[in-house]
Design an enzyme around this catalytic site. Structure first.
Site, mmCIF file in Angstrom:
data_model
loop_
_atom_site.group_PDB
_atom_site.id
_atom_site.type_symbol
_atom_site.label_atom_id
_atom_site.label_comp_id
_atom_site.label_asym_id
_atom_site.label_seq_id
_atom_site.Cartn_x
_atom_site.Cartn_y
_atom_site.Cartn_z
ATOM 1 N N VAL A 1 1.770 2.311 19.421
ATOM 2 C CA VAL A 1 0.707 2.043 20.398
ATOM 3 C C VAL A 1 0.742 0.618 20.956
ATOM 4 O O VAL A 1 0.067 0.322 21.946
ATOM 5 C CB VAL A 1 -0.705 2.312 19.820
ATOM 6 C CG1 VAL A 1 -0.916 3.782 19.555
ATOM 7 C CG2 VAL A 1 -0.995 1.464 18.596
ATOM 8 N N ASN B 1 -7.415 5.061 16.768
ATOM 9 C CA ASN B 1 -7.574 4.926 15.315
ATOM 10 C C ASN B 1 -6.441 4.126 14.660
ATOM 11 O O ASN B 1 -6.630 3.586 13.567
ATOM 12 C CB ASN B 1 -7.652 6.341 14.704
ATOM 13 C CG ASN B 1 -7.441 6.334 13.212
ATOM 14 O OD1 ASN B 1 -8.350 6.006 12.441
ATOM 15 N ND2 ASN B 1 -6.223 6.652 12.774
ATOM 16 N N TYR C 1 -7.320 -9.282 10.572
ATOM 17 C CA TYR C 1 -7.897 -7.931 10.662
ATOM 18 C C TYR C 1 -9.342 -7.995 11.181
ATOM 19 O O TYR C 1 -9.729 -7.257 12.086
ATOM 20 C CB TYR C 1 -7.841 -7.293 9.279
ATOM 21 C CG TYR C 1 -8.310 -5.861 9.198
ATOM 22 C CD1 TYR C 1 -7.507 -4.816 9.655
ATOM 23 C CD2 TYR C 1 -9.538 -5.538 8.635
ATOM 24 C CE1 TYR C 1 -7.924 -3.495 9.559
ATOM 25 C CE2 TYR C 1 -9.966 -4.227 8.526
ATOM 26 C CZ TYR C 1 -9.149 -3.202 8.996
ATOM 27 O OH TYR C 1 -9.576 -1.889 8.895
ATOM 28 N N ALA D 1 -10.773 -10.346 12.945
ATOM 29 C CA ALA D 1 -10.794 -10.761 14.350
ATOM 30 C C ALA D 1 -10.432 -9.586 15.253
ATOM 31 O O ALA D 1 -11.069 -9.363 16.293
ATOM 32 C CB ALA D 1 -9.820 -11.921 14.559
ATOM 33 N N LYS E 1 -10.831 -6.393 14.644
ATOM 34 C CA LYS E 1 -11.860 -5.349 14.623
ATOM 35 C C LYS E 1 -13.150 -5.803 15.312
ATOM 36 O O LYS E 1 -13.852 -5.002 15.931
ATOM 37 C CB LYS E 1 -12.134 -4.916 13.180
ATOM 38 C CG LYS E 1 -10.940 -4.212 12.510
ATOM 39 C CD LYS E 1 -10.551 -2.937 13.228
ATOM 40 C CE LYS E 1 -9.555 -2.090 12.450
ATOM 41 N NZ LYS E 1 -9.153 -0.884 13.185
HETATM 42 P P1 NAP Z 1 -3.600 4.420 7.068
HETATM 43 O O1 NAP Z 1 -3.754 5.459 6.018
HETATM 44 O O2 NAP Z 1 -2.759 3.229 6.800
HETATM 45 O O3 NAP Z 1 -3.066 5.159 8.407
HETATM 46 C C1 NAP Z 1 -2.831 4.416 9.580
HETATM 47 C C2 NAP Z 1 -2.227 5.318 10.637
HETATM 48 O O4 NAP Z 1 -1.926 4.488 11.787
HETATM 49 C C3 NAP Z 1 -0.914 5.920 10.190
HETATM 50 O O5 NAP Z 1 -0.775 7.234 10.716
HETATM 51 C C4 NAP Z 1 0.137 5.015 10.831
HETATM 52 O O6 NAP Z 1 1.334 5.707 11.007
HETATM 53 C C5 NAP Z 1 -0.563 4.669 12.146
HETATM 54 N N1 NAP Z 1 -0.040 3.459 12.780
HETATM 55 C C6 NAP Z 1 0.135 2.238 12.240
HETATM 56 N N2 NAP Z 1 0.684 1.403 13.128
HETATM 57 C C7 NAP Z 1 0.864 2.123 14.275
HETATM 58 C C8 NAP Z 1 1.410 1.828 15.540
HETATM 59 N N3 NAP Z 1 1.887 0.618 15.851
HETATM 60 N N4 NAP Z 1 1.440 2.804 16.490
HETATM 61 C C9 NAP Z 1 0.978 4.044 16.204
HETATM 62 N N5 NAP Z 1 0.437 4.381 15.021
HETATM 63 C C10 NAP Z 1 0.408 3.431 14.064
HETATM 64 O O7 NAP Z 1 -4.991 3.852 7.530
HETATM 65 P P2 NAP Z 1 -6.464 4.472 7.430
HETATM 66 O O8 NAP Z 1 -7.095 3.957 6.205
HETATM 67 O O9 NAP Z 1 -6.442 5.928 7.701
HETATM 68 O O10 NAP Z 1 -7.157 3.715 8.650
HETATM 69 C C11 NAP Z 1 -7.288 4.281 9.929
HETATM 70 C C12 NAP Z 1 -8.142 3.350 10.778
HETATM 71 O O11 NAP Z 1 -9.390 3.141 10.137
HETATM 72 C C13 NAP Z 1 -7.537 1.961 10.974
HETATM 73 O O12 NAP Z 1 -7.811 1.499 12.265
HETATM 74 C C14 NAP Z 1 -8.269 1.124 9.950
HETATM 75 O O13 NAP Z 1 -8.324 -0.220 10.306
HETATM 76 C C15 NAP Z 1 -9.643 1.770 9.978
HETATM 77 N N6 NAP Z 1 -10.427 1.544 8.781
HETATM 78 C C16 NAP Z 1 -10.012 2.003 7.565
HETATM 79 C C17 NAP Z 1 -10.806 1.765 6.441
HETATM 80 C C18 NAP Z 1 -10.430 2.261 5.077
HETATM 81 O O14 NAP Z 1 -11.158 1.949 4.131
HETATM 82 N N7 NAP Z 1 -9.374 3.009 4.910
HETATM 83 C C19 NAP Z 1 -11.992 1.054 6.568
HETATM 84 C C20 NAP Z 1 -12.373 0.590 7.808
HETATM 85 C C21 NAP Z 1 -11.588 0.854 8.913
HETATM 86 P P3 NAP Z 1 2.769 4.999 11.155
HETATM 87 O O15 NAP Z 1 2.826 3.904 10.143
HETATM 88 O O16 NAP Z 1 3.715 6.125 10.930
HETATM 89 O O17 NAP Z 1 2.825 4.513 12.574
#
Ligand code: NAP
Length: 250
Positions: A65, A91, A156, A158, A160
């Site tokens: 992305v 996301n 991170y 900044a 978000k």
């Molecule tokens: P995750 O398990 O690490 O999954 C992240 C997803 O994003 C993966 O499918 C990854 O796939 C994809 N991704 C990473 N870099 C990318 C890129 N450059 N282009 C396209 N896709 C990309 O993370 P998650 O915990 O599900 O988090 C999802 C979202 O929620 C994030 O924005 C995170 O900041 C937010 N969030 C998570 C939490 C939490 O506690 N888990 C809390 C607050 C917010 P690839 O690596 O294959 O590209």
């Protein structure tokens, strides 16, 4: 609450695992056709198989992305296949945690590139069909860290926090064209992103969460589903916090 998204087309970034795959599955279960994007094709194909196995319509487009040309190709692929785009869920997100004094410039850049620039590129590209349709729902996945800040996560936090300001600006720009733009701010959710945290950190987090447990990806997906639906038609520029009360007592 029954949400019917039949005849709608959604694009979910970061849909290969964790919160993104759950969002994609929830939108598909509500009847939307879903385009799945992440960098790793194998993960996307496995999510796509799950969606198809329960009768959903989807396709996977491996995309980074933060790459402008790749994002335009992604959007073209969606338009070629389904001719419209109703829901965009930004996301995709990464972390590169380090105390600020020792944070490498490349780790600062990488986080801002994916978490913020990625959302900018996808939103800019998605707005073209949405403006023509005079309809769209954009949901940006931010974080409670964007509201509170956190030691070791200046990059991170900044990215978000900026995503929240981005959300409000887009909401104001395109509201008159039937497009809403909201953010969702998860707290601690059980995914690969939090799996790496030490038991001590997890225990400390648990002590601060009034509901006494980490959240589930499905619970974030429920919020995204709501913000994508007709039920949220009069809500825009807002951030829905899904954190078990974590930030309430702060
Ligand atoms: P995750 O398990 O690490 O999954 C992240 C997803 O994003 C993966 O499918 C990854 O796939 C994809 N991704 C990473 N870099 C990318 C890129 N450059 N282009 C396209 N896709 C990309 O993370 P998650 O915990 O599900 O988090 C999802 C979202 O929620 C994030 O924005 C995170 O900041 C937010 N969030 C998570 C939490 C939490 O506690 N888990 C809390 C607050 C917010 P690839 O690596 O294959 O590209």
């Amino acid at each position: 609450m029954t949400i019917d998204l039949r005849n709608q087309v959604a694009l979910v970034t970061g849909a290969g695992r964790g919160i993104g795959s759950e969002i994609a599955m929830s939108l598909a279960n509500a009847g939307a056709k879903v385009a799945l994007c992440a960098r790793t094709e194998a993960n996307l194909q496995s999510v796509a198989e799950t969606i198809r196995a329960s009768g959903g319509d989807c396709f996977a487009v491996p995309t980074d992305v933060s790459d402008s040309a790749a994002v335009d190709m992604l959007m073209n692929a969606v338009m070629e296949r389904w001719g419209r785009l109703d829901i965009l869920v930004n996301n995709a997100g990464i972390t590169r945690d380090m105390l600020l004094l020792r944070m490498k410039e490349e780790d600062w850049d990488a986080v801002l590139q994916v978490n913020l620039k990625g959302a900018f590129l996808c939103t800019r590209s998605a707005l073209k069909p949405m403006l023509k349709q005079r309809f769209g729902r954009i949901v940006n996945v931010t974080s409670v860290i964007g509201l509170t800040g956190n030691a070791g996560q200046a990059n991170y936090a900044a990215s978000k926090a900026a995503l929240i300001a981005f959300t409000k600006s887009v909401a104001v720009e395109v509201g008159s064209r039937g497009i809403t733009c909201n953010a969702i701010a998860p707290g601690f959710i059980e995914t690969d992103m939090t799996a790496g945290l030490s038991d001590e950190l997890k225990q400390k987090a648990l002590e601060r969460i009034p509901l006494g447990r980490l959240g589930l990806s499905k619970e974030v997906a429920n919020g995204v589903l709501f913000l994508s639906s007709e039920m949220a038609a009069y809500i825009t520029g807002q951030t829905l916090v899904v954190d078990g009360g974590l930030t309430t007592g702060l």
